[in-house]
Write a protein that holds these residues in place. Structure first.
Motif: not given
Length: 244
Positions: A181, A184-186, A190-192, A194-195
């Motif tokens: 997560t 993906y966030s980095r 996107v806020p972790e 939300d992932v």
């Protein structure tokens, strides 16, 4: 070329550039009648953007500093971070019955993926009421739950995309087998949280070859084609040129 009585199956663990180029080559060969299934998995991480996705949706500077490849696939949709997951590409001639329409092709493809994944211990299902694509979509493929989606416990675990060109069709799926997560966030800013709320592995820690075997068997059955396993030959230079 092989006849359409056979399903040519290829497997590869990279390099990612060669695999994306090979997918383009297999699409080109499909126009001459070849039906092929291409199963891939990369140690990664490798960021793959959709064909028309803006590169600004990924943090390219951060990826560069971290030596993370950022590539672009033939099919549409949005971004995926490949890290030990399974890529599934099916190429076939444009006059094949499955190619009648875009939504219908997704439905047929998910009719293969759903039972195949469940046969190896997953509990995926189709969306009861898939949403239409909105004008403002997440840059992450897995956060959009559309008609090309399989879910588990309300979270997206499989996303699909397709392309049609020169008498051939390619439909592609990314099957999540693990989830980082934070990565993906980095990558996509996107806020972790939300992932974590939107994504889940279809087969947590699953062996991509075992999962691919289940998909191959189900696809062979539904298409009525004999599986012919083929070694990956060197990709012709013209298909590698876009990645030079």
């Amino acid at each position: 070329m092989n006849s359409t009585a056979a399903l040519s199956v290829f497997e590869s663990a990279g390099p990612p550039v060669e695999d994306l180029a090979r997918e383009a080559w297999l699409l080109d060969r499909a126009a001459d009648g070849e039906i092929s299934l291409f199963l891939t998995s990369w140690t990664g991480p490798v960021v793959v953007l959709g064909y028309a996705q803006s590169p600004d949706e990924a943090d390219l500077d951060w990826c560069r500093r971290e030596n993370i490849q950022v590539l672009r696939r033939l099919t549409g949709g949005t971004g995926v971070v490949h890290r030990g997951d399974l890529g599934v590409g099916l190429s076939f001639p444009a006059d094949h019955p499955w190619a009648d329409d875009i939504v219908g092709l997704y439905s047929r493809f998910l009719d293969v993926l759903e039972p195949a994944l469940n046969s190896v211990g997953s509990e995926v299902s189709r969306l009861a009421d898939p949403r239409r694509a909105s004008r403002v979509r997440s840059p992450i493929c897995f956060l959009d739950q559309l008609a090309d989606t399989l879910i588990m416990d309300g979270k997206k675990v499989v996303g699909c995309a397709q392309t049609r060109r020169k008498g051939a069709v390619l439909v592609h799926a990314a099957v999540l087998l693990d989830l980082d997560t934070a990565l993906y966030s980095r990558v996509f800013r996107v806020p972790e949280i939300d992932v974590l709320a939107g994504l889940a592995p279809a087969v947590p820690g699953g062996d991509w070859r075992k999962v691919g075997e289940a998909i191959t068997a189900e696809l062979s059955n539904q298409l009525g084609l004999e599986v012919v396993r083929r070694a990956a030959q060197p990709v012709p230079p013209e298909f590698l040129e876009p990645y030079d």
